[in-house]
Design an enzyme around this catalytic site. Structure first.
Site, short mmCIF file in Angstrom:
data_model
loop_
_atom_site.label_atom_id
_atom_site.label_comp_id
_atom_site.label_asym_id
_atom_site.label_seq_id
_atom_site.Cartn_x
_atom_site.Cartn_y
_atom_site.Cartn_z
N LEU A 162 0.58 -40.33 -20.06
CA LEU A 162 1.42 -40.24 -21.25
C LEU A 162 2.88 -40.10 -20.84
CD1 LEU A 162 -0.74 -37.84 -23.43
CD2 LEU A 162 -0.90 -40.33 -23.21
N ASP A 163 3.13 -39.27 -19.84
CA ASP A 163 4.49 -39.10 -19.32
C ASP A 163 5.02 -40.41 -18.74
OD1 ASP A 163 5.61 -36.58 -19.72
OD2 ASP A 163 4.46 -35.67 -18.12
N HIS A 164 4.32 -40.95 -17.76
CA HIS A 164 4.81 -42.15 -17.10
C HIS A 164 4.90 -43.34 -18.06
CE1 HIS A 164 4.97 -40.75 -12.89
NE2 HIS A 164 3.99 -39.94 -13.24
#
Length: 480
Positions: free
Chosen positions: A368-370
């Site tokens: 989700l971050d990347h």
């Protein structure tokens, strides 16, 4: 007649407002084997986010060279390695610090909660809910938290810890999240919300010449982000030639190891925006900025008068990209991290082990971050292209929770053999990431790190500078 579902790349490019004809410029290859294996289509998300970011960069390069759009080349090995970059990082041979002992799942009376206590202030607030001091040793703290949480309901723990300023989220299933007002509020929003906020004239940049091809050359980016998603976006803009200046509040702790991974290509300064000198320095930087990227929870910068509207009014023609954990709805102003969003949205439930009572699982990367980071960079690049053609200040808004909905509900499932356990070639082989790792000397030590996955014909192979110490640079733009 039925139609095959759109690929993740098609979905993301449409969300960015891109011309669908340009999708023919993308070619993909990879090493085979299992890349980011999971029950959910994690590799599809990763491949798609990097592909649209690369295409947006190529499109902007074409505008600035008045030439054709370069071909985009996506190497799936580079994508998978970049999405796990913090795990591959080595600093003089040392592995970085990962999750702290109190950042984990805990059994409760009715299920599970996950806490996040990597930062000292979050750890202290979690312990305060149990009457423990911040100096409590980790082994004693773990035993005390486990004993307390085991007899309490998950939602009560979630509420109590949050009210104390800590971070704890109850594990939910996808169905529970979808039926909850918090989940419903996010699901009804675009993957990438895009707005033209005024009619300011576009600021034309100088034509690009030479090699490598740097579509963001000459652009100045204020980086107001932390942890992973926002720094991945600004690291990508730095790769593409932007002068990126990261601004941190001196009173907030940050992980030096995380910065060693995401600080490539950037400079870094500490500014206290609540003080007169810090606010004045920010104003001077904003006066010559082209892009502002904000990765703090809603409300954190608004208290300094730094709303998107006020920023664009002070610097007409600005591109503003903002990111939050939870997006719209009842949790809009809450702190959050990738691991917590996975738990709340049901991803951890889907990825749990077999059998009743199994501990909730996790994705093979902080995807989700990347993923949101590369989408955020793509949104900035597309806004710059649109601004080149039409002018106007631009605003792009994304959230980890909305990216989670994309993963859970919208991306097509892997169509290859063994799809139930994720992308791959059906052989069960794991890939070796060594090909997509390199080493760079830096002021922080010798760094082993992932190579950039964003690539197109003529693109840079690496960053112009390694990361340096946090806060060590001057509050000034580089001389053009």
């Amino acid at each position: 007649m039925t139609h095959a579902p759109k690929s993740g790349t098609e979905q993301a490019w449409a969300a960015l407002g891109g011309d669908p004809a340009l999708l023919a410029h993308i070619a993909t290859d990879g090493p085979g084997g299992r890349l980011l294996p999971a029950r959910l289509p994690v590799m599809e998300l990763a491949r798609s986010a990097v592909a649209v970011c690369s295409l947006a960069a190529a499109e902007l390069a074409a505008r600035r060279t008045a030439g054709p759009v370069p071909r985009v080349r996506i190497d799936e090995g580079a994508v998978a390695t970049a999405f796990t970059s913090e795990r591959h990082l080595r600093i003089d041979g040392r592995a970085p610090t990962s999750f702290a002992p109190l950042s984990r799942f805990w059994r409760t009376a009715d299920g599970w909660v996950r806490t996040h206590a990597n930062y000292p202030h979050h750890r202290a607030r979690l312990l305060a809910t149990l009457g423990l001091s911040p100096e409590t040793p980790d082994d004693i703290a773990v035993d005390t938290v486990a004993a307390s949480f085991a007899g309490r309901r998950s939602d009560e723990i979630e509420r109590t810890v949050y009210e104390a300023g800590g971070l704890a989220v109850a594990a939910r299933t996808p169905g529970q999240w979808a039926a909850d007002p918090r989940g419903a509020a996010v699901a009804g929003t675009p993957l990438v919300a895009r707005e033209r906020t005024d009619d300011a004239p576009g600021r034309r940049t100088a034509p690009l010449t030479g090699e490598p091809l740097l579509p963001a050359a000459g652009l100045r980016v204020l980086d107001l982000t932390r942890v992973i998603a926002g720094p991945v976006a600004t690291r990508t803009l730095a790769l593409l030639g932007a002068d990126v200046l990261r601004i941190d509040a001196p009173q907030l702790p940050e992980s030096p190891d995380a910065h060693s991974d995401t600080g490539f290509g950037k400079r870094s300064v500490d500014l206290d925006l609540s003080g007169r000198s810090g606010a004045a320095a920010f104003d001077r930087l904003l006066a010559d900025a082209d892009v502002v990227v904000i990765g703090y929870r809603p409300g954190a910068f608004e208290r300094f008068g730094l709303t998107p509207e006020s920023l664009a009014a002070r610097r007409p023609g600005l591109v503003i990209a903002r990111l939050s954990a939870w997006g719209h709805g009842p949790w809009a102003g809450r702190r959050g991290f990738d691991s917590l969003v996975q738990v709340a949205t049901g991803i951890a439930s889907v990825e749990a082990g077999a059998g009743p009572g199994s501990v909730p699982g996790a994705l093979p990367a902080q995807a989700l971050d990347h993923g949101t980071g590369y989408l955020l960079a793509a949104a900035v690049l597309r806004a710059l292209t649109e601004q080149h053609d039409e002018g106007g200040s631009r605003l792009a808004t994304l959230s980890l929770a909305r990216t989670a909905s994309w993963l859970l509900d919208e991306l097509p499932a892997p169509a290859l053999p063994g799809a139930a356990t994720g992308d791959g070639d059906g052989t069960g082989r794991s890939y070796d990431p060594e090909k997509w790792l390199t080493e760079t000397d830096s002021p922080l030590g010798r760094l082993r790190h992932a190579v950039p996955p964003v690539a197109f014909e003529g693109s840079p192979a690496g960053w112009s500078r390694p990361p340096g110490p946090l806060g060590a640079d001057a509050a000034a733009w580089l001389t053009a």
